[in-house]
Every structure is written in C-alpha cells, then in structure tokens.
Design a protein around this motif. Structure first.
Motif, PDB file in Angstrom:
ATOM      1  N   LEU A   1       0.828  -1.206   0.000  1.00  0.00           N
ATOM      2  CA  LEU A   1       0.000   0.000   0.000  1.00  0.00           C
ATOM      3  C   LEU A   1       0.862   1.257   0.000  1.00  0.00           C
ATOM      4  N   THR A   2       1.884   1.294   0.847  1.00  0.00           N
ATOM      5  CA  THR A   2       2.748   2.475   0.895  1.00  0.00           C
ATOM      6  C   THR A   2       3.563   2.619  -0.386  1.00  0.00           C
ATOM      7  N   ALA A   3       3.976   1.493  -0.953  1.00  0.00           N
ATOM      8  CA  ALA A   3       4.739   1.561  -2.201  1.00  0.00           C
ATOM      9  C   ALA A   3       3.875   2.127  -3.333  1.00  0.00           C
ATOM     10  N   ALA A   4       2.620   1.665  -3.408  1.00  0.00           N
ATOM     11  CA  ALA A   4       1.724   2.166  -4.460  1.00  0.00           C
ATOM     12  C   ALA A   4       1.414   3.647  -4.246  1.00  0.00           C
ATOM     13  N   SER A   5       1.214   4.050  -3.005  1.00  0.00           N
ATOM     14  CA  SER A   5       0.933   5.450  -2.720  1.00  0.00           C
ATOM     15  C   SER A   5       2.123   6.334  -3.081  1.00  0.00           C
ATOM     16  N   GLY A   6       3.342   5.877  -2.724  1.00  0.00           N
ATOM     17  CA  GLY A   6       4.527   6.673  -3.048  1.00  0.00           C
ATOM     18  C   GLY A   6       4.757   6.806  -4.537  1.00  0.00           C
ATOM     19  N   TYR A   7       4.395   5.777  -5.310  1.00  0.00           N
ATOM     20  CA  TYR A   7       4.644   5.802  -6.756  1.00  0.00           C
ATOM     21  C   TYR A   7       3.602   6.642  -7.498  1.00  0.00           C
ATOM     22  N   PHE A   8       2.322   6.396  -7.198  1.00  0.00           N
ATOM     23  CA  PHE A   8       1.258   7.054  -7.959  1.00  0.00           C
ATOM     24  C   PHE A   8       0.940   8.452  -7.435  1.00  0.00           C
ATOM     25  N   LEU A   9       1.241   8.716  -6.144  1.00  0.00           N
ATOM     26  CA  LEU A   9       0.915  10.013  -5.557  1.00  0.00           C
ATOM     27  C   LEU A   9       2.168  10.779  -5.141  1.00  0.00           C
ATOM     28  N   PHE A  10       3.275  10.505  -5.807  1.00  0.00           N
ATOM     29  CA  PHE A  10       4.545  11.166  -5.491  1.00  0.00           C
ATOM     30  C   PHE A  10       4.392  12.678  -5.684  1.00  0.00           C
ATOM     31  N   PRO A  11       4.908  13.520  -4.746  1.00  0.00           N
ATOM     32  CA  PRO A  11       5.711  13.147  -3.570  1.00  0.00           C
ATOM     33  C   PRO A  11       4.899  12.982  -2.285  1.00  0.00           C
ATOM     34  N   TYR A  12       3.596  13.440  -2.347  1.00  0.00           N
ATOM     35  CA  TYR A  12       2.815  13.395  -1.109  1.00  0.00           C
ATOM     36  C   TYR A  12       2.513  11.957  -0.673  1.00  0.00           C
ATOM     37  N   GLY A  13       2.511  11.042  -1.610  1.00  0.00           N
ATOM     38  CA  GLY A  13       2.252   9.655  -1.263  1.00  0.00           C
ATOM     39  C   GLY A  13       3.315   9.045  -0.360  1.00  0.00           C
ATOM     40  N   LEU A  14       4.496   9.665  -0.316  1.00  0.00           N
ATOM     41  CA  LEU A  14       5.553   9.151   0.564  1.00  0.00           C
ATOM     42  C   LEU A  14       5.196   9.297   2.044  1.00  0.00           C
ATOM     43  N   LEU A  15       4.217  10.158   2.330  1.00  0.00           N
ATOM     44  CA  LEU A  15       3.781  10.295   3.724  1.00  0.00           C
ATOM     45  C   LEU A  15       3.183   9.000   4.257  1.00  0.00           C
ATOM     46  N   ALA A  16       2.761   8.116   3.348  1.00  0.00           N
ATOM     47  CA  ALA A  16       2.212   6.829   3.779  1.00  0.00           C
ATOM     48  C   ALA A  16       3.253   5.983   4.494  1.00  0.00           C
ATOM     49  N   LEU A  17       4.532   6.297   4.314  1.00  0.00           N
ATOM     50  CA  LEU A  17       5.585   5.555   5.012  1.00  0.00           C
ATOM     51  C   LEU A  17       5.497   5.730   6.529  1.00  0.00           C
ATOM     52  N   LEU A  18       4.815   6.786   6.963  1.00  0.00           N
ATOM     53  CA  LEU A  18       4.661   6.995   8.409  1.00  0.00           C
ATOM     54  C   LEU A  18       3.807   5.903   9.050  1.00  0.00           C
ATOM     55  N   ILE A  19       3.056   5.165   8.218  1.00  0.00           N
ATOM     56  CA  ILE A  19       2.223   4.094   8.771  1.00  0.00           C
ATOM     57  C   ILE A  19       3.095   2.991   9.370  1.00  0.00           C
ATOM     58  N   ILE A  20       4.270   2.754   8.785  1.00  0.00           N
ATOM     59  CA  ILE A  20       5.112   1.633   9.236  1.00  0.00           C
ATOM     60  C   ILE A  20       5.550   1.796  10.683  1.00  0.00           C
ATOM     61  N   PRO A  21       6.132   2.929  11.093  1.00  0.00           N
ATOM     62  CA  PRO A  21       6.492   3.043  12.511  1.00  0.00           C
ATOM     63  C   PRO A  21       5.281   3.023  13.440  1.00  0.00           C
TER      64      PRO A  21
END
Length: 516
Positions: free
Chosen positions: A385-405
């Motif tokens: 999910l975070t990978a797809a968000s970062g790719y298709f919604l770059f650069p704001y999709g990278l905020l999905a990485l905050l879900i991991i911590p």
C-alpha cells in the motif's frame, strides 16, 4: 390446575399498528414522495390519489391486524406451564413449562407509561435462534399483572427446587412440595450510574457515527428526487468562502452529532441500576422507555473488562458479561453490566457478585521472542500500500511511510499489554487491539480450547491458544497469542479432563503491563 384466561390491554392494538408503521416508514415515504410530489394531475381521482389510497389501505390493514392480535391473544397458567393461544384463521398454541423459563424482563415504552402498563418478555433455555426474539411477549399488561406473572413463575420454580422426590404406589416418582415457605430474598442494589458517567459514556461511545450513518441511509432513500446538481453547485460556492468557513461548518455538524449522541445515550442509560438477589441479576435503565432485564447468574459464562485509552485517562473501565442462551435479535449475548465504572471499584463489585472470581492476581507475560509476531503480519498489506501510494501520488504519497512506525509501535504496545494466567479452575486472558480487554472465565464454562502453530511460530517455539466460550447463540473467543510451546501445552493439559488431577493449581508470572 387451570387459572383464568387473561387478555392483553387494548393498547396492544395501537402499539402493533405503530410498530408496523415505524418499520415501513421509509418505503412508504419513498412511495408517497416519489409518486405524489410534482406529478401532473390526470383528472382521474383513483389514479391521481393512488399513493394516498395505498398508504391508507396499508394503515387500515395494519390496524385490523393489531386489533385481531389483541382480541385473539389469551394466556393462562395450567399444569406448571404458561400457555398462550392466538391467531384468527390459524390458531396457534404455545406451552412453556416453568422450569424452562430463564428470565422475565420488563419494558415500559412511551405508550405503556401513561396507562401504567409494561411489556413482558419471557425467555427460555431453548430460545436461541438468531432470527427469533423472546419465547413469548405480552405486549401490554398492567404492572400488577406483570408482577403476578413473574411471581407465579418464580414461586413455582422455587417450590420445585424445595420439593423432594416421593415414590408413588405405581412406582413412579413425583415431586412433593414442602409446606414451609421461605420469604423471597429482596434484590440488593449493587451499582448505580450517575449523570457524570452517562455523559462520559456518550462521549466515549461511537453513537455519533451511527447517527451520521443513519442520516446518510435516510437521505439515500430519496436519491431519485433530490436535486444533487443544485446541491453540488451550492457546496462548491460555499467552499469558495475559504477553509475557515468550511472548518466551522464541519465542526458545527460534528457538534450537532455529538449533542444528539449525548441525548440518545442519556435517554437510554438514565437511571442505570444493577441489583441481584443471589440467583438473578436485574439491570434497569431508560427514561422515555424503561427496561428491566433479568439475567440468571447460572447462565453467565464469562466476564469481560475493557478499557480504552480515553477511559484510562479518567480512571474508568467498562464491564460486560457473556450469557448463554437468549436471542441474537434481542442482543442477549454480551450484556453491559457496568457500562462505565471507576477502575478502583470494579474488583470489589465483581467479587461481591462472583465470590469465586480472582481479579487481582498477576499475569504471565508474553515472551520477548514473540514481539515481532505482533506487527509482522501487518506488513503484508502495509508495504504494498505504501509503495503504491509513493509511486502514484509522489511526492505526497511518501507520507504513507509513516504508517510503518505506527504499526510497529502498536504491535509493541499490544505485546507489552498481553498476558494470561490459570489458577485452579479459572482462566484469565488479557489482550489489546486498541482497547485493552481482560476476560475471566472458569474452566467448566470453556466450550473448547484450540492450539495453533504456524511454520514461523514453530521456528521460535511459540504457539497461539484460543479459548472459546458460549456467548448467546455464537461462541466468543479469548486469544492467547504467541506464547511458549511449553505454556501452550500446559494450557491444553489444564483444559483436558484426563489431566486435571495433575495440572498445577496456578500458573503466574511477571505481571503484564496493562496500563501501557
């Protein structure tokens, strides 16, 4: 011996009419509004007023059906049974032996109270269908008549318990009732919920979401006639006023929803009182509609204490009891015993109600080697999910990485909070999703216990044990996740009847950090 046949109060016909209209109100409104507003008149009286005629015919038919139910419904006592007869074209009879009756509950609706009436709901041990309600409903009787029905059933059951077996001349056994009668023990008030607790309960509850969902469902029924294009244009024009105005509007809507939620909860839980007489629990609540639920103590299978973070900040918990039997339609599975109670008081209340329960012992912690299992499985869906968000919604999709911590922290929190213990006949299980749950269940109430081990757990010598106990018509489960294999085997041995004589009386360990 047969008693006199009794009828329900005439208000029964009115209540049945309003009940049917309430259940059909949305379809009727859709029919009337969709076919009656803005429609051109044809000059034909029957065609122009078709929807009104349909609505009127439905009301008349419902009123006649309610009148027939009141007129043809009779009940009486005979040969140790409550007998009910009803129906016009198809006459139905129902015989309910007193010994099968588990509870007699009262409800006082807004149409009952002006006439001093109550609705009596009778449940039995075999009344467990998901679709059925109570075994029998006396829709409207006087309070004195309701008390008479309850006392007749209670007295018959008490005298049966006090009876002795006598052998007759033909060799059969009969119950002989002892002449001495002991006065019934008065119910003792155990708990009352104050206005402050009701207010906090409304704040903690999710009823505001139910209110918004109900509004959305109601509006969806009029999707064909609402001018969505005009509404959309108005919303766009409103947004142009700025973010501040939009935020104020959203907050205003949320405030209205919260006020409605508080009002709903206050009306439903006003005067919430728990009392017991040694055999039964009595739970009373409600302002406009008063309800009294009877829960036999022998039907209670487990006790669940729950604490969410908001409750913890203020020092409160909620307690439910899981009851066997009852109907899922009436919500008879998990019953709110103490919807909101001070945490420092809950152990004393439970020990007074269930003297054999142990609530203050320490729990054994989950081993450190099991910690990754509490968040590892979430990565299966989080990483794609975070990978797809970062790719298709770059650069704001990278905020999905905050879900991991956040998931890692939640898993560590769940691991730190979990624990378990077995003490002689009692199993205690604590786990956390977002809310911390602690279940107390006796071994004789556990319906099944299952040990499960995946290939990854086998590598670390851990396993998961799940204890199931009856809750209404469906089982409820208490999971003990990712514990040592030896502890899992010990739990299975504790439950196995063949090994109970050799099972240690208790297993305790380092206390689980319930507050963390």
């Amino acid at each position: 011996m047969m008693s006199e046949k009794n009828r329900l109060h005439w208000v029964t016909a009115v209540i049945e009419l309003l009940k049917t209209l309430k259940e059909a109100i949305i379809p009727l409104l859709v029919i009337v509004v969709a076919n009656g507003i803005g429609r051109e008149r044809s000059g034909n009286f029957w065609l122009d007023n078709l929807t009104i005629l349909i609505f009127g015919a439905f009301v008349v038919f419902t009123a006649v059906a309610g009148f027939v139910k009141w007129k043809r419904f009779v009940y009486w006592f005979e040969d140790g049974e409550l007998r009910i007869e009803h129906g016009l074209f198809v006459k139905k009879k129902r015989y309910i032996p007193f010994e099968r009756i588990q509870s007699v509950d009262y409800t006082e609706g807004i149409f009952h109270r002006p006439f001093g009436l109550v609705k009596v709901k009778i449940e039995t041990a075999g009344n467990s269908s998901v679709l059925e309600g109570a075994e029998a409903d006396l829709t409207a009787v006087t309070r004195a008549e309701a008390d008479r029905v309850s006392s007749v059933i209670s007295e018959a059951k008490r005298r049966r318990r006090a009876g002795v077996q006598e052998v007759q001349e033909d060799g059969t056994e009969a119950v002989a009732v002892l002449p001495a009668e002991e006065p019934e023990e008065e119910a003792k008030v155990l708990f009352r919920m104050g206005r402050k607790e009701i207010f906090l309960l409304a704040t903690f509850s999710g009823r505001i979401g139910i209110i918004f969902s109900g509004i959305a469902i109601f509006l969806s029924q009029f999707a064909d006639i609402l001018p969505f294009d005009v509404i959309y244009d108005e919303v766009v024009a409103f947004i142009r006023f700025g973010v501040f105005m939009v935020a104020v509007a959203v907050l205003a809507v949320m405030l209205v929803g919260w006020v409605l939620s508080v009002a709903w909860t206050y009306l439903g839980f006003y005067g919430f009182t728990v009392s017991f007489d040694g055999d039964d629990l009595f739970i009373s609540r409600g302002l406009l509609e008063k309800k009294r639920v009877t829960v036999p103590l022998k039907r209670i299978q487990a006790v669940r204490v729950s604490e969410n973070p908001f409750q913890k900040l203020l020092g409160y918990v909620s307690v439910k009891v899981h009851s066997a039997g009852g109907s899922a339609k009436e919500g008879g599975a998990a019953i709110g015993l103490f919807p909101l109670v001070k945490k420092r008081e809950v152990n004393g209340l439970l020990s007074e109600l269930f003297p054999d329960i142990e609530t203050s012992g320490e729990l054994k912690r989950i081993p450190v080697k099991s910690r990754p299992f509490y968040y590892r499985l979430d990565f299966i869906w989080v990483i794609p999910l975070t990978a797809a968000s970062g790719y298709f919604l770059f650069p704001y999709g990278l905020l999905a990485l905050l879900i991991i911590p956040l998931i890692i922290l939640l898993g560590l929190w769940q691991h730190r909070s979990a624990g378990w213990a077995v003490r002689d006949r009692q199993l205690t299980v604590r786990w956390r999703d977002f809310t911390l749950h602690t279940v107390y269940v006796f071994r004789k109430r556990v319906q099944s216990m299952q040990e499960h081990q995946t290939i990854f757990q086998r590598r670390r010598n851990v396993a998961t044990v799940t204890a199931a106990f009856k809750s209404g018509v469906m089982p409820s489960k208490a999971p003990i996740r990712h514990i040592d294999e030896a502890d899992a085997d010990l739990l299975m041995d504790w439950y196995d009847p063949r090994n109970r004589a050799q099972t240690p009386a208790s297993v305790e360990g380092t206390p689980a950090a319930e507050g963390e």
